[in-house]
Write a protein that holds these residues in place. Sequence first.
Motif, short mmCIF file in Angstrom:
data_model
loop_
_atom_site.label_atom_id
_atom_site.label_comp_id
_atom_site.label_asym_id
_atom_site.label_seq_id
_atom_site.Cartn_x
_atom_site.Cartn_y
_atom_site.Cartn_z
N GLY A 1 0.82 -1.21 0.00
CA GLY A 1 0.00 0.00 0.00
C GLY A 1 0.85 1.26 0.00
O GLY A 1 0.51 2.26 -0.64
N ALA B 1 0.84 4.14 -2.82
CA ALA B 1 0.67 5.56 -2.50
C ALA B 1 1.80 6.39 -3.10
O ALA B 1 1.56 7.48 -3.64
N LEU C 1 -2.55 6.83 4.40
CA LEU C 1 -3.74 6.22 3.81
C LEU C 1 -3.38 4.97 3.01
O LEU C 1 -4.06 3.94 3.10
N GLY C 2 -2.30 5.03 2.27
CA GLY C 2 -1.86 3.88 1.48
C GLY C 2 -1.52 2.69 2.36
O GLY C 2 -1.92 1.56 2.06
N ALA D 1 -4.99 1.45 3.68
CA ALA D 1 -5.86 0.89 2.64
C ALA D 1 -5.31 -0.41 2.09
O ALA D 1 -6.07 -1.30 1.70
N THR E 1 -16.05 6.25 -2.44
CA THR E 1 -14.96 7.17 -2.10
C THR E 1 -14.72 8.27 -3.12
O THR E 1 -13.85 9.11 -2.92
N PHE F 1 -6.41 11.67 -2.58
CA PHE F 1 -6.75 10.64 -1.59
C PHE F 1 -7.65 9.56 -2.19
O PHE F 1 -7.55 8.39 -1.81
N THR G 1 -5.17 7.40 -4.18
CA THR G 1 -4.34 6.66 -3.24
C THR G 1 -5.11 5.52 -2.61
O THR G 1 -4.63 4.38 -2.55
N PHE G 2 -6.32 5.80 -2.15
CA PHE G 2 -7.13 4.77 -1.51
C PHE G 2 -7.38 3.61 -2.48
O PHE G 2 -7.18 2.44 -2.13
N TYR H 1 -5.73 -0.02 -2.10
CA TYR H 1 -6.66 -1.12 -1.83
C TYR H 1 -6.48 -2.22 -2.88
O TYR H 1 -6.43 -3.41 -2.54
#
Length: 164
Positions: free
Chosen positions: A10, A14, A36-37, A40, A88, A95, A98-99, A103
Amino acid sequence: MLQKTHSVAGLVAAELVLVHQDVPFLSWEAAGALLLGCLAGTLADVDKQGSTMAKVLYPISALLKILKVRHRSITHSILFILVLMFVTVPLPALFFLTFVVAYVSHPLIDLLNHRGVELFWPLKLHIRLLPKFMAIDTGSLGETVVRWILLAVSLWIPFSTIIS
């Protein structure tokens, strides 16, 4: 694969988004995207009882258990990824990307495992990228090698942007 491998995958995801979006690594936006990476990248394992994500997101994990959701099925599927993208999409572009990319790194890494994933859930067809004799078992030396390679890549990406 283990949580730490998914977290590093992740992180790499990111970093690739940051490079693609031309976001400086030394910024608050980059720090948020990298965090976040890492999170997620581990999120799909909310369906595995006892995993860190299942403990952190216990209400969701408990619901998945009640619904008898199997590990590496719905949360690792293309259909679920599309639903997550829809949910999302209101996030800021950095973001959101990235998410989604972090994921998606999760089921991609799990495709290296001998059990594969139900990528086309609700079809109970397990997809894997490697033949069974070459597949990477969870917690094995092969996984450790993959994790270290990902870690090396995660260190190379920011430094490569400084050099160029």
